[in-house]
Write a protein that holds these residues in place. Structure first.
Motif, short mmCIF file in Angstrom:
data_model
loop_
_atom_site.label_atom_id
_atom_site.label_comp_id
_atom_site.label_asym_id
_atom_site.label_seq_id
_atom_site.Cartn_x
_atom_site.Cartn_y
_atom_site.Cartn_z
N TYR A 1 0.81 -1.09 0.04
CA TYR A 1 -0.05 -0.15 0.02
C TYR A 1 0.98 1.33 -0.05
N LEU A 2 1.86 1.29 0.74
CA LEU A 2 2.84 2.35 0.69
C LEU A 2 3.56 2.65 -0.47
N ASP A 3 3.80 1.30 -1.10
CA ASP A 3 4.52 1.70 -2.59
C ASP A 3 3.44 2.21 -3.53
N GLU A 4 1.94 2.13 -3.44
CA GLU A 4 1.29 2.46 -4.29
C GLU A 4 0.93 3.83 -4.09
N TYR A 5 1.13 4.51 -2.62
CA TYR A 5 0.98 5.78 -2.26
C TYR A 5 1.96 6.44 -2.88
N ASN A 6 3.35 6.25 -2.81
CA ASN A 6 4.65 6.51 -3.36
C ASN A 6 4.87 6.45 -4.83
N ASN A 7 4.10 5.94 -5.35
CA ASN A 7 4.54 5.52 -6.88
C ASN A 7 4.57 6.62 -7.91
N SER A 8 4.24 7.71 -7.30
CA SER A 8 4.00 9.09 -8.04
C SER A 8 5.20 9.56 -8.23
N TYR A 9 6.19 9.22 -7.15
CA TYR A 9 7.50 9.82 -7.33
C TYR A 9 8.78 8.88 -8.29
N SER A 10 9.83 9.73 -8.36
CA SER A 10 10.76 9.17 -9.20
C SER A 10 11.54 8.28 -8.16
N SER A 11 11.88 8.73 -7.00
CA SER A 11 12.65 8.05 -6.00
C SER A 11 12.09 8.21 -4.57
N VAL A 12 12.21 7.57 -3.71
CA VAL A 12 11.97 8.01 -2.20
C VAL A 12 12.83 7.49 -1.30
N LYS A 13 13.34 8.24 -0.47
CA LYS A 13 14.37 7.92 0.80
C LYS A 13 13.45 8.03 2.00
N PRO A 14 13.21 6.88 2.60
CA PRO A 14 12.54 6.90 3.72
C PRO A 14 13.71 7.22 5.06
N ALA A 15 13.07 8.00 5.92
CA ALA A 15 13.35 8.17 7.19
C ALA A 15 12.95 7.63 8.50
N ILE A 16 11.73 7.65 8.25
CA ILE A 16 11.03 6.83 9.56
C ILE A 16 10.07 6.12 8.96
N LYS A 17 9.73 4.73 9.05
CA LYS A 17 8.81 3.76 8.65
C LYS A 17 8.50 2.73 9.89
N LYS A 18 7.26 3.21 10.53
CA LYS A 18 6.78 2.21 11.49
C LYS A 18 5.47 1.52 11.11
N ILE A 19 5.50 0.27 11.20
CA ILE A 19 4.30 -0.50 10.89
C ILE A 19 4.02 -1.36 12.09
N ASP A 20 2.90 -0.84 12.74
CA ASP A 20 2.66 -1.87 14.07
C ASP A 20 1.03 -2.37 13.71
N SER A 21 1.10 -3.73 13.96
CA SER A 21 -0.11 -4.54 14.13
C SER A 21 -0.32 -5.01 15.26
N LYS A 22 -1.60 -4.91 15.75
CA LYS A 22 -2.33 -5.16 16.98
C LYS A 22 -3.55 -6.21 16.64
N GLU A 23 -3.41 -7.56 17.52
CA GLU A 23 -4.62 -8.53 17.29
C GLU A 23 -5.78 -7.86 17.81
N MET A 24 -6.81 -7.97 17.01
CA MET A 24 -8.25 -7.48 17.48
C MET A 24 -9.26 -8.70 17.88
N ASN A 25 -8.88 -9.90 17.27
CA ASN A 25 -9.52 -11.15 17.20
C ASN A 25 -8.72 -12.16 16.55
N SER A 26 -9.19 -13.50 16.94
CA SER A 26 -8.62 -14.65 16.51
C SER A 26 -9.66 -15.60 16.34
N TYR A 27 -9.62 -16.76 15.32
CA TYR A 27 -10.52 -17.61 15.02
C TYR A 27 -9.64 -18.91 14.65
#
Length: 327
Positions: A236-262
């Motif tokens: 998804y991040l790549d789709e957001y940023n694909n309009s640019y020629s190049s991207v240099k990340p400085a901060i990238k945080k991806i945190d997932s929390k469990e809401m339910n399990s089956y």
């Protein structure tokens, strides 16, 4: 427990084609009689004691062929939440395997033959499915490069932007297989399923198939689900940023929390093909028919092919020499 036909007393199993319970003996499609366990791990039909592993939940009695379900293994923390029923039967699964690998050169002649069909098993594989809430925060620099020609000159303009992305993604029912016996990589490859067909668990779907309870708990498998969510989120991040020629990340945080399990059962056909002392495993998605595996190479067929090609080339060379001499 097992499901008994009220008409003839035969074993009633779930039929993927008709999507209903059908007696294997007389074909009756009426509501079956549920026979509960009198003794643990004893076939309720013939009375034989069944040897079973600790994780076996549903299996075929080796003495009378009845599919027995150990109901005591569906209690408390082992009570299933969801199930996705089989949609294709054994013969369709074999046809799909043949179709998948038919074009492979040097495939052994008895691959998926009638003599090996007994090694095809319908399995309900235990999965944990997770609802995850993922928060994403991204900061970095991005360049947009524009080029054009102006007279005799090639011009380049580089514009640099500071970008910030902050958003949430909710994932519903990310699947992770919970069986140590099943290869994780293969179970990932056999996905995806059409998850809209998931429904509340009903033991009747197990009749006619083998099943195992989970032997990996949801806590230890959660990181695998989070890893899947991270992969999806980065796309998804790549789709957001694909309009640019190049991207240099400085901060990238991806945190997932469990809401339910089956605790869920998903359908898989497993075909074990033994060739020259080695077992080759193949898997077919029991709902969509997606087939995966790596078949062996028949050395006899390979040598025969090379011999035929070599003979043909030799014959062709001899004919050319003959006509040259005649000429």
């Amino acid at each position: 427990m097992f499901y008994r036909c009220k008409s003839c007393g035969g074993n009633v199993t779930y039929n993927p084609d008709k999507k209903k319970m059908i007696c294997e003996s007389c074909g009756n499609e009426g509501e079956p009689e549920l026979i509960s366990q009198d003794k643990k791990h004893v076939c309720n039909n013939c009375g034989a004691e069944i040897e079973a592993d600790q994780i076996d939940l549903s299996l075929k009695c080796p003495y009378c062929g009845t599919y027995v379900i150990f109901e005591d293994r569906m209690e408390n923390e082992y009570e299933p939440n969801l199930v996705l029923p089989f949609a294709i039967d054994k013969h369709k699964a074999l046809d799909l395997l043949k179709e998948k690998f038919a074009k492979q050169m040097f495939l052994p002649g008895n691959f998926c033959s009638s003599s090996t069909i007994e090694s095809m098993e319908g399995l309900y594989v235990p999965f944990w499915m997770y609802d995850l809430h993922t928060h994403v925060h991204f900061e970095g620099e991005a360049d947009k490069i524009r080029t054009w020609e102006e007279g005799d000159y090639d011009c380049t303009e580089t514009s640099t932007y500071r970008i910030v992305r902050d958003f949430d993604v909710d994932y519903d029912k990310i699947p992770v297989d919970a069986s140590k016996a099943m290869p994780d990589a293969m179970m990932d490859l056999v996905e995806p399923y059409k998850y809209e067909a998931l429904g509340e668990f009903d033991a009747k779907f197990l009749s006619g198939f083998q099943a195992e309870i989970y032997d990996e708990n949801k806590e230890e498998l959660l990181p695998r689900a989070q890893k899947k969510a991270k992969k999806y989120t980065e796309s998804y991040l790549d789709e957001y940023n694909n309009s640019y020629s190049s991207v240099k990340p400085a901060i990238k945080k991806i945190d997932s929390k469990e809401m339910n399990s089956y605790y869920t059962f998903l359908p898989v056909w497993r075909y074990v093909y033994r060739y020259q002392g080695t077992n080759y495993e193949f898997f077919v998605n029991g709902q969509t028919g997606k087939a995966i595996g790596t078949p062996p190479t028949s050395k006899a067929r390979m040598f025969s092919w090379f011999a035929a090609v070599t003979f043909s080339l030799f014959f062709l060379a001899e004919m050319i020499l003959y006509f040259l001499e005649v000429a």
